[in-house]
Design an enzyme around this catalytic site. Structure first.
Site, mmCIF file in Angstrom:
data_model
loop_
_atom_site.group_PDB
_atom_site.id
_atom_site.type_symbol
_atom_site.label_atom_id
_atom_site.label_comp_id
_atom_site.label_asym_id
_atom_site.label_seq_id
_atom_site.Cartn_x
_atom_site.Cartn_y
_atom_site.Cartn_z
ATOM 1 N N GLY A 360 0.828 -1.198 0.000
ATOM 2 C CA GLY A 360 0.000 0.000 0.000
ATOM 3 C C GLY A 360 0.858 1.241 0.000
ATOM 4 N N CYS A 361 0.237 2.399 0.116
ATOM 5 C CA CYS A 361 0.988 3.647 0.094
ATOM 6 C C CYS A 361 1.829 3.815 1.349
ATOM 7 C CB CYS A 361 0.040 4.836 -0.082
ATOM 8 S SG CYS A 361 -1.110 5.069 1.272
#
Length: 387
Positions: A360-361
């Site tokens: 994910g980010c």
């Protein structure tokens, strides 16, 4: 008798300087070596002139200068090696409180803690660390960098510095260890990411905004960040902003306060480095390091470090784990280190929870079905993949 005369002379000189400048009290004497810069000695001299003009509490002392008209106390030296020999002598004679130089070989166990001005908000932020190696074990190094970064922040006048860990390999394990120390009683104040999901893991946005007072990272990443922050407006050949790569702190560091600049550092950074060195000297940074180390040790630091130094066990053949029936994975769990992400997924499979790994980010994540989220979190907490 000569010592008494010298003390009287110093006292009267200080009084005279105070009457002229309005600044009473002993000045902090910071040496600067003028050899080795890509921009030449005159650029470094300009940095000393800047700091003298801006701060009446700092007295520059120049090493590698043979110009009696330079306006500062100066000592000749032919090359950087000779500069460092002169520096060592000045420290031994207690004629200087600190020194700003480049290409100084710190022993293993010592790393520099730098400081930058962040472009997003103009905030000052300590980068821990920027050169050297506090430990050959990556996780131990990150933990020690945190302690030394906090010590510099406190020496610089920040009573309760906030700490964030840059989202790099090992960040989740570092956070887990820091929270363990906090639970043991270590007084540490965690920053919250400026991103909507918060947390101690700092993103690129937090670097630009200066979210924490102390940004923890490894020295190679820190060195790159220092160069980016200091010269992002100049194309990289001239460091125009910030406070340099900071003082060398750590196990094996002497009581000599030595701050580092680079060959590309321009006059503004030289002046900033001398300011940071003076702040560290006045704030007794070496004493702060001892205090932080003692406080962290009382909270269990040594046992945490011992875990990192345990020899690796022989790899055993793992029993094959079959994935449970597949589900739509519409929820995610972060905070797991990249080195453990596959094992975390396997742990959920063993508990009959379907999971996938992803990125994910904020870094590595485990994806699970939303109705399994609470049970999955509990399982990962129990198996110590998350705190």
């Amino acid at each position: 008798m000569s010592n008494i005369n010298q003390q009287l002379s110093d006292t009267f000189n200080a009084m005279a300087d105070g009457l002229l400048s309005g600044q009473f009290g002993k000045k902090t004497r910071i040496a600067l070596t003028l050899v080795g810069s890509e921009h030449g000695p005159q650029e470094l001299l300009r940095g000393a002139q800047l700091v003298a003009r801006q701060y009446s509490d700092i007295e520059p002392v120049l090493i590698g200068c043979d110009d009696p008209e330079c306006g500062f106390e100066c000592y000749p030296a032919a090359d950087l090696h000779e500069c460092h020999k002169v520096m060592e002598g000045l420290f031994a004679d207690k004629k200087i409180d600190g020194c700003v130089t480049l290409h100084y070989a710190f022993p293993l166990g010592v790393s520099t803690m730098g400081k930058v001005v962040t472009p997003g908000t103009g905030r000052e932020m300590i980068i821990a660390s920027t050169t050297g190696t506090t430990d050959t074990n990556r996780q131990a190094a990150l933990l020690k960098n945190t302690i030394y970064g906090i010590a510099l922040a406190k020496a610089s006048g920040i009573k309760k510095p906030t700490v964030g860990v840059l989202n790099i390999d090992g960040a989740a394990l570092c956070e887990r260890s820091l929270r363990e120390l906090a639970e043991g009683g270590y007084d540490i104040h965690f920053a919250e990411s400026g991103r909507a999901d918060g947390g101690i893991a700092m993103r690129g946005n937090d670097l630009l905004q200066g979210t924490p007072d102390v940004m923890v990272t490894d020295s190679l990443t820190g060195n790159l960040l220092m160069k980016m922050f200091s010269s992002f407006t100049t194309g990289g050949s001239y460091e125009a902003s910030g406070f340099g790569y900071g003082p060398g702190l750590g196990e094996g560091a002497s009581d000599k306060l030595i701050n580092i600049i680079s060959r590309a550092s321009g006059a503004p950074v030289v002046a900033g480095a001398m300011r940071l060195c003076a702040d560290a000297a006045k704030g007794s940074v070496m004493k702060r390091v001892d205090e932080e180390w003692e406080a962290a040790s009382l909270a269990g630091l040594n046992s945490v470090l011992a875990k990192y130094r345990q020899p690796k066990q022989p790899v055993e053949a793992k029993a094959e784990v079959t994935a449970p029936p597949e589900k739509v994975t519409d929820a995610e769990i972060g905070g797991i280190d990249i080195l453990e992400i596959e094992d975390a997924c396997q742990a959920l499979w063993k508990a009959n929870i379907f999971a996938r790994t992803g990125m994910g980010c904020t870094g590595p994540i485990v994806l699970v079905a939303r109705d399994d989220l609470e049970q999955a979190r509990a399982q990962l907490t129990e198996t110590k993949f998350i705190g």
